[in-house]
Design a protein around this motif. Structure first.
Motif, short mmCIF file in Angstrom:
data_model
loop_
_atom_site.label_atom_id
_atom_site.label_comp_id
_atom_site.label_asym_id
_atom_site.label_seq_id
_atom_site.Cartn_x
_atom_site.Cartn_y
_atom_site.Cartn_z
N GLY A 419 16.82 107.97 -3.85
CA GLY A 419 18.19 108.46 -3.85
C GLY A 419 18.79 108.41 -5.24
N GLY A 420 18.53 107.32 -5.98
CA GLY A 420 19.01 107.24 -7.36
C GLY A 420 18.46 108.35 -8.23
N THR A 421 17.17 108.68 -8.03
CA THR A 421 16.57 109.78 -8.79
C THR A 421 17.23 111.11 -8.45
N LEU A 422 17.48 111.35 -7.16
CA LEU A 422 18.14 112.59 -6.76
C LEU A 422 19.55 112.66 -7.33
N GLY A 423 20.25 111.51 -7.36
CA GLY A 423 21.60 111.50 -7.89
C GLY A 423 21.65 111.85 -9.36
N VAL A 424 20.71 111.30 -10.13
CA VAL A 424 20.63 111.62 -11.56
C VAL A 424 20.37 113.11 -11.74
N ALA A 425 19.46 113.65 -10.92
CA ALA A 425 19.14 115.07 -11.03
C ALA A 425 20.33 115.94 -10.62
N LEU A 426 20.96 115.61 -9.50
CA LEU A 426 22.02 116.45 -8.94
C LEU A 426 23.31 116.38 -9.77
N LEU A 427 23.80 115.18 -10.01
CA LEU A 427 25.07 115.05 -10.74
C LEU A 427 24.89 115.36 -12.22
N GLY A 428 23.74 114.98 -12.80
CA GLY A 428 23.49 115.32 -14.19
C GLY A 428 23.41 116.82 -14.39
N SER A 429 22.74 117.51 -13.46
CA SER A 429 22.63 118.98 -13.56
C SER A 429 24.00 119.62 -13.39
N ALA A 430 24.83 119.09 -12.48
CA ALA A 430 26.18 119.64 -12.29
C ALA A 430 27.00 119.49 -13.57
N PHE A 431 26.89 118.33 -14.23
CA PHE A 431 27.62 118.09 -15.48
C PHE A 431 27.22 119.12 -16.55
N PHE A 432 25.92 119.30 -16.75
CA PHE A 432 25.46 120.23 -17.79
C PHE A 432 25.76 121.68 -17.41
N HIS A 433 25.72 121.98 -16.11
CA HIS A 433 25.98 123.35 -15.67
C HIS A 433 27.41 123.78 -16.02
N VAL A 434 28.37 122.88 -15.79
CA VAL A 434 29.76 123.20 -16.09
C VAL A 434 29.94 123.41 -17.59
N LEU A 435 29.25 122.64 -18.40
CA LEU A 435 29.37 122.78 -19.85
C LEU A 435 28.74 124.07 -20.36
N ASP A 436 27.66 124.51 -19.71
CA ASP A 436 26.87 125.62 -20.24
C ASP A 436 27.28 126.99 -19.73
N VAL A 437 27.91 127.04 -18.55
CA VAL A 437 28.23 128.34 -17.95
C VAL A 437 29.62 128.79 -18.39
N PRO A 438 29.77 130.02 -18.92
CA PRO A 438 31.08 130.52 -19.34
C PRO A 438 32.03 130.60 -18.14
N PRO A 439 33.35 130.48 -18.33
CA PRO A 439 33.99 130.20 -19.63
C PRO A 439 33.78 128.75 -20.05
N ALA A 440 33.89 128.52 -21.34
CA ALA A 440 33.62 127.19 -21.89
C ALA A 440 34.55 126.16 -21.26
N ARG A 441 33.99 125.04 -20.85
CA ARG A 441 34.74 123.94 -20.24
C ARG A 441 34.50 122.68 -21.05
N THR A 442 35.42 121.73 -20.98
CA THR A 442 35.27 120.48 -21.70
C THR A 442 34.43 119.50 -20.89
N SER A 443 33.98 118.42 -21.54
CA SER A 443 33.22 117.39 -20.84
C SER A 443 34.06 116.70 -19.78
N LEU A 444 35.39 116.69 -19.98
CA LEU A 444 36.28 116.11 -18.96
C LEU A 444 36.23 116.95 -17.68
N ASP A 445 36.20 118.27 -17.83
CA ASP A 445 36.06 119.16 -16.67
C ASP A 445 34.72 118.94 -15.98
N ALA A 446 33.67 118.83 -16.79
CA ALA A 446 32.33 118.63 -16.23
C ALA A 446 32.24 117.32 -15.47
N ALA A 447 32.85 116.28 -16.02
CA ALA A 447 32.83 114.98 -15.34
C ALA A 447 33.60 115.05 -14.02
#
Length: 475
Positions: A419-447
């Motif tokens: 479960g911990g591994t899935l969480g790192v994959a799922l929430l980490g990917s969500a964080f990077f996805h928000v940062l990388d997909v236009p329009p540009a978002r801040t790390s606060l939005d991603a968090a």
């Protein structure tokens, strides 16, 4: 049944002292595993900045350790039954030390991920042996006292891990964060002769087919979750996850067939005769996915989002770890004996409140600024985490029959790590996805997005826990 050397109540003082030295070695090995996991979570962005590679490498630094640890835990326990727990414990500790050195000397991301994989496999040899070895050395009140030392040591390790990792990385190098394992492992190995050998009177057969299916299925699910966002979610990522689910379903059927033929399956099929234990497994998966994923997101936001140093990330996590340690002790000593399962749901409520408070902090923080109110929200979340974890394991194992205990405990620990591994994959990917997909978002939005996703996981956790508690009540 188990064959072991008798523990003499009238043992000489020197023998008595050696038993407690041996206990110290077992606790040090347990602490080494937890320290390594938390230290690397804090140091991961610095490692990525030094070694380079895709953003997904940050998630792999944790997942490459927890994934093999999760899927090989039960096999590690079986090897202890077959070959002797002291022997397997010593081999695992030595392998962990060697892998730690390889991590510290890794010239690139690929080499580090490979070494982390070996580390996780070695930990799967070490951790399942500790309780069996404690039971081999102590009897009666002394055994209860010895087992009672595990919780405080784990709590202290949880508090020290982020701080130690950040201080070592900041003052020396991220490589020193791996080398800290070496002197601990050397001391543990020096105390191995004081351990008493312990093995099953009738060693079980090793379920090689089940092990391969579990490893393949888990890997096929986790790998595309981490790599999918970097690769743009091509068709193969969805095919791999579907194949992973199919393999895990096949693993379930293979376990039933192995049990019918008396071949010693990894998992005791009788655990699944009612819905209480499967609900416990779902609760564990969801809870630790939320918790582990959040800690990684916090570190990513502070270091990669705000450009703060590793020490800031470690200190940001400290209120969570400290509150978790205190609330765990309070839950185990006073609250659970008095209030039972109600503590579990209260803890989930407090944890959810802390997560939502963190969302509010991220929302009202000015872009580019440090969220100064975040440690308070994380302290609330950590307190809820500790309150929920202790009664969860009590409730999950309360209806397990004696012959199922080993399989149930091993499976719960394995699912926790998975479960911990899935969480790192799922929430980490969500964080990077928000940062990388236009329009540009801040790390606060991603968090914020990652924390909302964690809140959803916690609501699902409460639902699964209600099923677990309800099934227990009707039994």
């Amino acid at each position: 049944m188990r064959v072991r050397e008798a523990t003499r109540r009238d043992a000489p003082t020197g023998v008595h002292r050696w038993r407690w030295i041996a206990l110290g070695a077992l606790l040090a090995a347990e602490a080494m595993n937890l320290l390594d996991a938390t230290i690397v979570q804090v140091a991961a962005p610095v490692i990525h900045r030094d070694l380079g590679g895709a953003e997904s490498a940050v998630q792999w630094f944790s997942a490459a350790y927890t994934l093999p640890f999760a899927v090989l835990l039960i096999t590690g326990g079986r090897l202890g039954d077959m070959l002797g727990r002291r022997r397997v414990f010593a081999v695992g500790t030595a392998a962990f030390a060697v892998a730690s050195v390889c991590c510290a000397l890794a010239p690139g991301t690929g080499a580090l991920v490979a070494a982390r994989t070996v580390q996780g496999a070695a930990a799967a040899l070490v951790i399942p042996q500790t309780i069996g070895l404690i039971r081999a050395m102590f009897d009666g009140a002394e055994m209860a006292k010895a087992l009672g030392t595990i919780g405080p040591v784990m709590g202290l390790s949880a508090v020290c891990g982020p701080v130690l990792g950040s201080v070592l990385t900041h003052a020396v190098s991220w490589r020193a964060a791996f080398l800290v394992n070496v002197p601990i492992a050397v001391l543990v190995l020096a105390a191995v002769p004081a351990l008493r050998e312990d093995r099953a009177a009738e060693p079980p057969r090793l379920d090689a087919v089940g092990t391969v299916l579990a490893v393949a299925g888990a890997g096929l699910v986790v790998y595309p979750l981490i790599q999918g966002d970097t690769a743009g979610w091509p068709l193969w990522t969805w095919g791999a996850m579907a194949a992973g689910v199919a393999v895990l379903v096949g693993f379930g059927f293979q376990q039933r067939r192995a049990a019918r033929r008396g071949r010693g399956p990894l998992v005791e099929p009788s655990l699944f005769r009612d819905r209480g234990f499967p609900a416990a497994l779902a609760t564990s998966t969801l809870l630790f996915a939320a918790v582990n994923g959040l800690t990684v997101v916090i570190v990513l936001q502070v270091q990669m989002g705000l450009g703060r140093d590793v020490l800031s990330a470690g200190l940001t996590l400290l209120p969570w770890s400290g509150a978790l340690a205190v609330s765990s002790l309070a839950a185990g000593a006073r609250l659970v004996p008095r209030y039972g399962n109600r503590v579990l749901f209260a803890g989930l409520g407090v944890l959810l409140a802390g997560v939502l408070a963190a969302v509010a902090v991220y929302h009202w923080t000015r872009p580019g600024s440090y969220p100064w109110a975040l440690p308070g929200a994380l302290a609330l979340a950590g307190a809820g985490n500790g309150l929920a974890t202790v009664p969860f394991f009590t409730a999950a194992l309360s209806r397990v029959r004696p012959h199922e205990t080993g399989s149930a405990a091993g499976l719960l620990n394995a699912v926790q790590q998975f479960g911990g591994t899935l969480g790192v994959a799922l929430l980490g990917s969500a964080f990077f996805h928000v940062l990388d997909v236009p329009p540009a978002r801040t790390s606060l939005d991603a968090a914020q997005v990652a924390f909302w996703l964690a809140a959803g996981l916690l609501v699902a956790t409460a639902g699964a826990a209600a099923v677990m508690a309800g099934a227990r009540g009707r039994s």
